[in-house]
Design a protein around this motif. Structure first.
Motif, mmCIF file in Angstrom:
data_model
loop_
_atom_site.group_PDB
_atom_site.id
_atom_site.type_symbol
_atom_site.label_atom_id
_atom_site.label_comp_id
_atom_site.label_asym_id
_atom_site.label_seq_id
_atom_site.Cartn_x
_atom_site.Cartn_y
_atom_site.Cartn_z
ATOM 1 N N GLY A 1 0.860 -1.162 -0.234
ATOM 2 C CA GLY A 1 0.078 0.048 -0.157
ATOM 3 C C GLY A 1 0.830 1.287 0.062
ATOM 4 O O GLY A 1 0.304 2.383 0.003
ATOM 5 N N THR A 2 2.106 1.091 0.031
ATOM 6 C CA THR A 2 3.052 2.274 0.198
ATOM 7 C C THR A 2 3.549 2.562 -1.396
ATOM 8 O O THR A 2 4.151 1.597 -1.747
ATOM 9 C CB THR A 2 4.140 2.136 1.207
ATOM 10 N N LEU A 3 3.542 3.636 -1.865
ATOM 11 C CA LEU A 3 4.347 3.918 -3.144
ATOM 12 C C LEU A 3 5.734 4.146 -2.975
ATOM 13 O O LEU A 3 6.109 5.099 -2.065
ATOM 14 C CB LEU A 3 3.663 5.334 -3.633
ATOM 15 N N ARG A 4 6.432 3.229 -3.745
ATOM 16 C CA ARG A 4 7.817 3.470 -3.597
ATOM 17 C C ARG A 4 8.375 4.433 -4.524
ATOM 18 O O ARG A 4 7.565 5.050 -5.421
ATOM 19 C CB ARG A 4 8.258 2.034 -3.952
ATOM 20 N N GLU A 5 9.685 4.703 -4.445
ATOM 21 C CA GLU A 5 10.426 5.665 -5.415
ATOM 22 C C GLU A 5 10.293 4.837 -6.732
ATOM 23 O O GLU A 5 10.564 3.774 -6.757
ATOM 24 C CB GLU A 5 11.840 6.079 -4.860
ATOM 25 N N LEU A 6 10.711 5.741 -7.932
ATOM 26 C CA LEU A 6 11.519 5.412 -9.129
ATOM 27 C C LEU A 6 12.773 5.248 -8.900
ATOM 28 O O LEU A 6 13.462 6.300 -8.873
ATOM 29 C CB LEU A 6 10.913 6.289 -10.305
ATOM 30 N N ASP A 7 13.057 4.109 -8.623
ATOM 31 C CA ASP A 7 14.693 3.882 -8.056
ATOM 32 C C ASP A 7 15.555 3.772 -9.128
ATOM 33 O O ASP A 7 15.541 3.469 -10.432
ATOM 34 C CB ASP A 7 14.694 2.784 -7.361
ATOM 35 N N ASP A 8 16.851 4.038 -9.045
ATOM 36 C CA ASP A 8 18.054 4.069 -9.861
ATOM 37 C C ASP A 8 18.180 2.545 -10.671
ATOM 38 O O ASP A 8 18.884 2.477 -11.610
ATOM 39 C CB ASP A 8 19.445 4.533 -9.309
ATOM 40 N N THR A 9 18.074 1.676 -9.966
ATOM 41 C CA THR A 9 18.414 0.200 -10.279
ATOM 42 C C THR A 9 17.276 -0.192 -11.368
ATOM 43 O O THR A 9 17.832 -0.753 -12.127
ATOM 44 C CB THR A 9 18.232 -0.646 -9.184
ATOM 45 N N TYR A 10 15.999 0.324 -11.167
ATOM 46 C CA TYR A 10 15.285 0.146 -12.252
ATOM 47 C C TYR A 10 15.620 0.743 -13.431
ATOM 48 O O TYR A 10 15.385 0.101 -14.527
ATOM 49 C CB TYR A 10 13.724 0.385 -11.614
ATOM 50 N N LEU A 11 16.050 2.039 -13.388
ATOM 51 C CA LEU A 11 16.280 2.955 -14.205
ATOM 52 C C LEU A 11 17.506 2.310 -15.259
ATOM 53 O O LEU A 11 17.685 2.138 -16.413
ATOM 54 C CB LEU A 11 16.537 4.287 -13.994
ATOM 55 N N ALA A 12 18.410 1.559 -14.339
ATOM 56 C CA ALA A 12 19.770 1.153 -14.958
ATOM 57 C C ALA A 12 19.457 0.242 -15.701
ATOM 58 O O ALA A 12 19.909 -0.225 -16.857
ATOM 59 C CB ALA A 12 20.685 1.207 -13.848
ATOM 60 N N ALA A 13 18.432 -0.775 -15.103
ATOM 61 C CA ALA A 13 18.061 -1.976 -15.823
ATOM 62 C C ALA A 13 17.341 -1.728 -17.218
ATOM 63 O O ALA A 13 17.510 -2.302 -18.024
ATOM 64 C CB ALA A 13 17.276 -3.049 -14.952
ATOM 65 N N SER A 14 16.438 -0.676 -17.059
ATOM 66 C CA SER A 14 15.773 -0.490 -18.266
ATOM 67 C C SER A 14 16.777 0.001 -19.619
ATOM 68 O O SER A 14 16.424 -0.189 -20.431
ATOM 69 C CB SER A 14 14.781 0.546 -17.856
ATOM 70 N N GLU A 15 17.779 0.811 -19.039
ATOM 71 C CA GLU A 15 18.720 1.332 -20.110
ATOM 72 C C GLU A 15 19.369 0.325 -20.547
ATOM 73 O O GLU A 15 19.801 0.309 -21.759
ATOM 74 C CB GLU A 15 19.254 2.639 -19.434
ATOM 75 N N LEU A 16 19.902 -0.285 -19.727
ATOM 76 C CA LEU A 16 20.910 -1.598 -20.353
ATOM 77 C C LEU A 16 20.029 -2.459 -21.202
ATOM 78 O O LEU A 16 20.540 -2.774 -22.051
ATOM 79 C CB LEU A 16 21.194 -2.269 -19.038
ATOM 80 N N ARG A 17 18.871 -2.743 -20.920
ATOM 81 C CA ARG A 17 17.847 -3.449 -21.844
ATOM 82 C C ARG A 17 17.965 -2.807 -23.150
ATOM 83 O O ARG A 17 18.003 -3.680 -24.039
ATOM 84 C CB ARG A 17 16.700 -3.784 -21.369
ATOM 85 N N HIS A 18 17.716 -1.885 -23.161
ATOM 86 C CA HIS A 18 17.743 -1.057 -24.598
ATOM 87 C C HIS A 18 18.907 -1.091 -25.176
ATOM 88 O O HIS A 18 19.138 -1.177 -26.420
ATOM 89 C CB HIS A 18 17.012 0.391 -24.530
ATOM 90 N N VAL A 19 20.046 -0.496 -24.370
ATOM 91 C CA VAL A 19 21.334 -0.685 -25.294
ATOM 92 C C VAL A 19 21.820 -1.982 -25.539
ATOM 93 O O VAL A 19 22.146 -2.140 -26.630
ATOM 94 C CB VAL A 19 22.314 0.127 -24.059
ATOM 95 N N ALA A 20 21.552 -2.962 -24.525
ATOM 96 C CA ALA A 20 21.713 -4.181 -25.254
ATOM 97 C C ALA A 20 21.069 -4.769 -26.767
ATOM 98 O O ALA A 20 21.684 -5.231 -27.238
ATOM 99 C CB ALA A 20 21.703 -5.239 -24.034
ATOM 100 N N ASP A 21 19.948 -4.065 -26.347
ATOM 101 C CA ASP A 21 19.050 -4.635 -27.772
ATOM 102 C C ASP A 21 19.721 -3.956 -29.128
ATOM 103 O O ASP A 21 19.812 -4.591 -30.069
ATOM 104 C CB ASP A 21 17.586 -3.917 -27.620
ATOM 105 N N ILE A 22 20.264 -2.791 -28.997
ATOM 106 C CA ILE A 22 21.085 -2.055 -30.091
ATOM 107 C C ILE A 22 22.429 -2.627 -30.265
ATOM 108 O O ILE A 22 22.668 -2.905 -31.530
ATOM 109 C CB ILE A 22 21.309 -0.426 -29.751
ATOM 110 N N VAL A 23 22.956 -3.014 -29.215
ATOM 111 C CA VAL A 23 24.351 -3.513 -29.406
ATOM 112 C C VAL A 23 24.218 -4.971 -29.983
ATOM 113 O O VAL A 23 25.226 -5.530 -30.910
ATOM 114 C CB VAL A 23 24.946 -3.741 -27.996
ATOM 115 N N GLY A 24 23.370 -5.934 -29.617
ATOM 116 C CA GLY A 24 22.995 -7.101 -30.247
ATOM 117 C C GLY A 24 22.734 -7.210 -31.695
ATOM 118 O O GLY A 24 22.743 -8.309 -32.407
ATOM 119 N N ARG A 25 22.220 -6.196 -32.156
ATOM 120 C CA ARG A 25 21.681 -5.930 -33.524
ATOM 121 C C ARG A 25 22.789 -5.302 -34.460
ATOM 122 O O ARG A 25 22.739 -5.390 -35.522
ATOM 123 C CB ARG A 25 20.393 -5.078 -33.705
#
Length: 241
Positions: free
Chosen positions: A88-112
């Motif tokens: 029931g408590t709203l958490r922060e939009l944390d740095d680890t989630y953001l880093a995972a999200s960016e790495l996912r997209h960078v890895a997609d570009i790198v892999g192609r």
């Protein structure tokens, strides 16, 4: 979803918190027969760890493409299971989630891309090194060919966070100004996604700052809410420029 977080095992009587374990299985005897003993509470944040150690350990054995594929899979699974409302408590939009999200997209570009420049590969490896600790290179270090990854990462993260904010807010009375700010945030996300994230990386970072201020404002910090409104208005000029 709303769950009864405090559980009691019907077999052995052990009590535990689903919010801490993420499982309805009894931690003492393993039985799945349990009953909730508290009120239902909104909970979207599953218990999940983000550890890229095994991927990093394979750097000398895998091609960059294969390394990117493994990193992308780890990030996708982590993001899929994450949420931002805990008991029931709203958490922060944390740095680890953001880093995972960016790495996912960078890895997609790198892999192609079969012809990576050294700067692009080094940026990917720097993200792989630090993403699971919530660290990302500063916007100034992003190669032009990868800046869309940060833009999309920010937009998609804010989209998911905003979705959980709206879920969290269902039991609360939002003011017209608060609802308007949430709508404006959503419009920025849509605009950035339509551009495939191809915006100034500093604008992507400002979107995150505005989202965090807005969340603090919805939790009662009036100064943060005013700052969020100012940031959202400034983003209009960033994207038009």
């Amino acid at each position: 979803m709303k769950v009864r977080g405090e559980r009691e095992c019907k077999e052995c009587g052990t009590r535990w918190s689903y919010y801490e374990t993420g499982s309805v299985g009894c931690p003492a005897c393993g039985s799945l027969r349990s009953v909730g003993i508290d009120e239902r509470t909104e909970h979207t944040d599953l218990q999940v760890s983000f550890d890229l150690t095994q991927v990093r350990n394979a750097i000398d054995d895998l091609s960059t493409n294969d390394l990117a594929a493994r990193a992308r899979a780890e990030c996708r699974e982590y993001i899929r299971r994450r949420g931002f409302v805990n008991a029931g408590t709203l958490r922060e939009l944390d740095d680890t989630y953001l880093a995972a999200s960016e790495l996912r997209h960078v890895a997609d570009i790198v892999g192609r891309d079969r012809r990576l420049e050294e700067r692009e590969e080094l940026y990917f490896l720097s993200l792989l090194r630090d993403a699971d600790t919530g660290e990302r290179p500063p916007a100034a270090e992003i190669p032009p060919t990868l800046r869309g990854a940060r833009g999309l990462a920010a937009a998609n993260a804010v989209r998911e966070y905003r979705r959980d904010v709206r879920t969290w807010a269902e039991d609360r009375e939002l003011t017209n100004a608060e609802r308007s700010a949430l709508e404006t945030l959503g419009e920025h996300v849509t605009r950035i996604r339509m551009l495939d994230g191809d915006i100034d990386p500093r604008t992507a970072d400002r979107l995150i700052d505005a989202t965090r201020d807005l969340a603090n404002g919805l939790r009662g910090d009036e100064l943060a809410f005013t700052q969020a409104q100012d940031r959202l208005e400034a983003l209009e000029f960033d994207e038009i420029a």
